[in-house]
Write an enzyme that holds these catalytic residues in place. Sequence first.
Site, PDB file in Angstrom:
ATOM      1  N   GLU A 191       0.813  -1.212   0.000  1.00 14.42           N
ATOM      2  CA  GLU A 191       0.000   0.000   0.000  1.00 14.42           C
ATOM      3  C   GLU A 191       0.852   1.270   0.000  1.00 14.42           C
ATOM      4  O   GLU A 191       0.570   2.237   0.699  1.00 14.42           O
ATOM      5  CB  GLU A 191      -0.959  -0.002   1.197  1.00 14.42           C
ATOM      6  CG  GLU A 191      -1.936  -1.165   1.165  1.00 14.42           C
ATOM      7  CD  GLU A 191      -2.947  -1.128   2.298  1.00 14.42           C
ATOM      8  OE1 GLU A 191      -4.114  -1.477   2.051  1.00 14.42           O
ATOM      9  OE2 GLU A 191      -2.564  -0.760   3.421  1.00 14.42           O
ATOM     10  N   ASP A 235      -8.591  -8.971   4.128  1.00 13.92           N
ATOM     11  CA  ASP A 235      -8.371  -7.796   4.972  1.00 13.92           C
ATOM     12  C   ASP A 235      -9.437  -7.679   6.049  1.00 13.92           C
ATOM     13  O   ASP A 235     -10.323  -6.834   5.960  1.00 13.92           O
ATOM     14  CB  ASP A 235      -8.354  -6.515   4.120  1.00 13.92           C
ATOM     15  CG  ASP A 235      -7.913  -5.289   4.908  1.00 13.92           C
ATOM     16  OD1 ASP A 235      -7.391  -5.447   6.016  1.00 13.92           O
ATOM     17  OD2 ASP A 235      -8.087  -4.161   4.396  1.00 13.92           O
ATOM     18  N   GLU A 275     -13.167  -2.231  11.688  1.00 18.73           N
ATOM     19  CA  GLU A 275     -13.064  -1.509  10.419  1.00 18.73           C
ATOM     20  C   GLU A 275     -14.157  -1.909   9.430  1.00 18.73           C
ATOM     21  O   GLU A 275     -14.774  -1.064   8.789  1.00 18.73           O
ATOM     22  CB  GLU A 275     -11.685  -1.763   9.810  1.00 18.73           C
ATOM     23  CG  GLU A 275     -11.482  -1.136   8.449  1.00 18.73           C
ATOM     24  CD  GLU A 275     -10.119  -1.449   7.860  1.00 18.73           C
ATOM     25  OE1 GLU A 275      -9.893  -1.094   6.693  1.00 18.73           O
ATOM     26  OE2 GLU A 275      -9.270  -2.052   8.563  1.00 18.73           O
TER      27      GLU A 275
END
Length: 723
Positions: free
Chosen positions: A310, A384, A412
């Site tokens: 990332e 993820d 998240e």
Amino acid sequence: MPCPRFKFSLLFIIFFTFSNLKGEDGYRLWLRYNPINNTTLLESYREMFESVELLGESATMDAIRNELEMGLGGLLSQKINFGESANKGLLIIGNYDQHEKIKAFLEPEEVENLGEEGFVIRTIQKDNQKLILITGLQDKALLYGTFHLLKLLQTQEDISGLHFKSIPKIKVRMLNHWDNLDRTVERGYAGFSIWNWHQLPEFIDQRYIDYARANASIGINGVSLTNVNANALILRPDYLEKVKALADIFRAYGIKVYLTARFSAPIELGGMETADPLNNEVQQWWNEKTREIYELIPDFGGFLVKANSEGQPGPQNYGRTHADGANMLAEAVNPFGGIVMWRAFVYSNEEPEDRHKQANMEFQPLDGKFKQNVLIQVKNGAIDFQPREPFHPLFGAMKKTPLMMEFQITQEYLGQGTHLVYLGGFYKEVLDADTYQSGKNTTVAKVINGEFLDQQVTAMAGVSNIGTDRNWTSHTFGQANWYAFGRLAWDDQINEEEIAKEWIKMTFSNDSEIVNALNNMMQASHEAMVNYMTPLGLHHIMAAGHHYGPGPWVDFMSRADWNSTYYHKADNEGIGFNRTQSGSDAISQYHPKVAEKLSDLENCPEEYLLWFHHVSWNKKMDSGNILWDEICLRYQKGVDQVEGFLNTWNKLEGEIDKERFLHVKSLLTIQLKEAKWWRDSCIAYFQTFSKLPIPEGVPQPAKNLDYYKSLSFPYSPGIRPRW
């Protein structure tokens, strides 16, 4: 005129009653220590703790004394006498190796294999006196034992015949804070970072001490202070002084600090032209920086690194491998006993392979090439932190390299700070999964606890959900996931219901009806969330960027694997990601025994069906419904379950303190609203492909699809900062 003892007890009751009325905002977490209201039990406890004798002096022993004053004083509503004056009951706490008085009560085999943190608690009858003994081989073990004893009192257990021995299965049990130096928190939903870098090292907030107490009470012994998307400034001398201040506080509670290391720090801080891990000058820079850290913080734990993922810099920038980068840092910390935790969360937009495969492709060829003090930190699943994921294939593929678990405590992708989702059962689901790495019953838990590999250290990390909100985690029930992580990191064999009931009793009430009602709600909450978000193996269909709310239509992101359509692949024929041999073949990265079951469309567990298969809308499911109807009904079931949670909670009005009752009620109301939002928007979108009617029992979407697509949330909390 009341006697002095009665007067003190009365004052204690008044104080705790007042603090209870004023302070039931969740700040005290599970360490509330409110007076025990069972008269018979209270008197029996008081007899057991007429006096307390602490053997030895240290900062940790001071912490034990302070906790006993708060804990026993609050629970028993009386002043605690520290000495040997008890006639009936005496609590003795001391190091087995250092005090003959302790050795006189125990046989040597009773303290075998305790290590640095294991503890023993025994109830011993001596003449007409009952003694409770807490011992271990280091002071931090005594602290863990003290917290365990206080938990027994909080949960109103029988302590008349204790014979308890506990040894952690994992050596490093840590929280990863994704906190930035500007006090924002990536994927944080409970306010700002609790670390006030601007005021450190001079100002020490009481919150830091209470944070350490809470962690020590559940066995967490490590804290990574800063975001894995690292800022090199944390390694600057003035910031290291601030880190030292925190380390000095945490040390008494058995907690080591760790730092995230930005791989390009030699360039950004050292003025060098390269960060190549095979460059001698770069190696020397890291050696000197590491020595500087250890001179300030002798028990510094080591580095956590996110590299070549990332946009983060890493060894691949210089044509080197992850092993080259990790080993360079491992060499630097090795003389001081430090470790390097190198994250396996890597994927590349330039790599055409299925994202599910990329970490395995990069790390499996490096198996056995890492230094002994390197652990590869692997997320529980390969994508993820999705609502539900199959275990990461790396747990079955690395046979020579120590792996550590990375769970996400912050939610998240799980409703963030407003949804009640207890994760104890999900953590267990992953830990109990069989990798077959070394034959049947090679569970993920056994892979990471070192049972199959001779390794220096074992570790488990949880991405923190902690912030400056008064109750630490935004949602009161978010505390339960922090608690469950610590308990399972200590012992992965504890039942998730046992953990939940402990937390409920310490947080809300020992009343059996309340405990059972809340436990039932908590145990069902994860499956409910999966139902109303990503049923049957759907994944990563959240809105882009902030991941708040549904976004199965997202197809405009710059990277293919940041788009929802990449994952669900819905078309007129069906839905799901084909990861079998005829698709991406990601299944082949699992052991053949695992792959065989997942590859078979008819035998693949339904919870992973659309994760591994592209399935016809008309396929007949186990329930007898076709796939389209089953998806719709699962969405509706999730909504119904949340409505049930709200009804359960409403029935507890008057049984739960008003402040927390209203807070949780408001959040459950939000959760119900958002569960309906998920249901309606996803059904409206997927129906454009299935072209089938919505089954009976599921309402038509409240709005049209364009409405759901138009929703925008530019200031959602926890958005990843861009530097």
